[in-house]
Motif scaffolding. Structure first.
Motif, mmCIF file in Angstrom:
data_model
loop_
_atom_site.group_PDB
_atom_site.id
_atom_site.type_symbol
_atom_site.label_atom_id
_atom_site.label_comp_id
_atom_site.label_asym_id
_atom_site.label_seq_id
_atom_site.Cartn_x
_atom_site.Cartn_y
_atom_site.Cartn_z
ATOM 1 N N ARG A 70 56.613 16.752 35.124
ATOM 2 C CA ARG A 70 56.427 15.305 35.215
ATOM 3 C C ARG A 70 55.493 14.846 34.099
ATOM 4 O O ARG A 70 54.455 15.444 33.857
ATOM 5 N N THR A 72 52.742 12.793 32.081
ATOM 6 C CA THR A 72 51.463 12.166 32.371
ATOM 7 C C THR A 72 51.216 10.969 31.456
ATOM 8 O O THR A 72 50.121 10.415 31.435
ATOM 9 N N THR A 74 51.110 7.631 30.959
ATOM 10 C CA THR A 74 51.119 6.305 31.584
ATOM 11 C C THR A 74 50.981 5.205 30.540
ATOM 12 O O THR A 74 51.456 4.097 30.742
ATOM 13 N N ASN A 80 55.316 10.084 35.385
ATOM 14 C CA ASN A 80 56.149 10.674 36.440
ATOM 15 C C ASN A 80 57.611 10.861 36.071
ATOM 16 O O ASN A 80 58.380 11.375 36.870
#
Length: 110
Positions: A70, A72, A74, A80
């Motif tokens: 997933r 990271t 952001t 995700n």
């Protein structure tokens, strides 16, 4: 086209250096974007990362492992989402020459 533009040479070099350095630090020579992202200078333009990775995959230097982690990321709105795990394939740097010890290579005219 992005990676071939001379104006992007520093960006490509920074991305390749970040990816290869990260992969060489792994015992299985595996790497993913979560790992190399921290090694990239802040001035690298985000489109150059994807374009450079695509070129490394096309050249056979990065090989997908069919496994994912997933993301990271952001900041780039990728948090995700699945990102691939690659294996560094340094054998792709060796030219494909017939093996002198292979008698079948001579019989094929290679």
């Amino acid at each position: 086209m992005l990676t071939g533009d001379p104006r992007n040479e520093d960006h490509v070099r920074a991305v390749v250096t970040g990816i290869v350095t990260t992969a060489l630090g792994d015992p299985f020579r595996e790497v993913n974007a979560n790992q190399w992202r921290t090694r990239l200078p802040g001035w690298v333009r985000p489109p150059m990362v994807g374009a450079t990775v695509r070129q490394l995959v096309n050249a056979g230097l990065l090989v997908t492992t069919d496994r994912h982690v997933r993301s990271t990321d952001t900041h780039g709105r990728n948090g995700n989402k699945f990102c691939p795990i690659y294996a560094l394939n340094l054998a792709a740097l060796v030219p494909n020459e017939p093996d002198a010890a292979d008698p079948s290579a001579a019989s094929r005219g290679a």
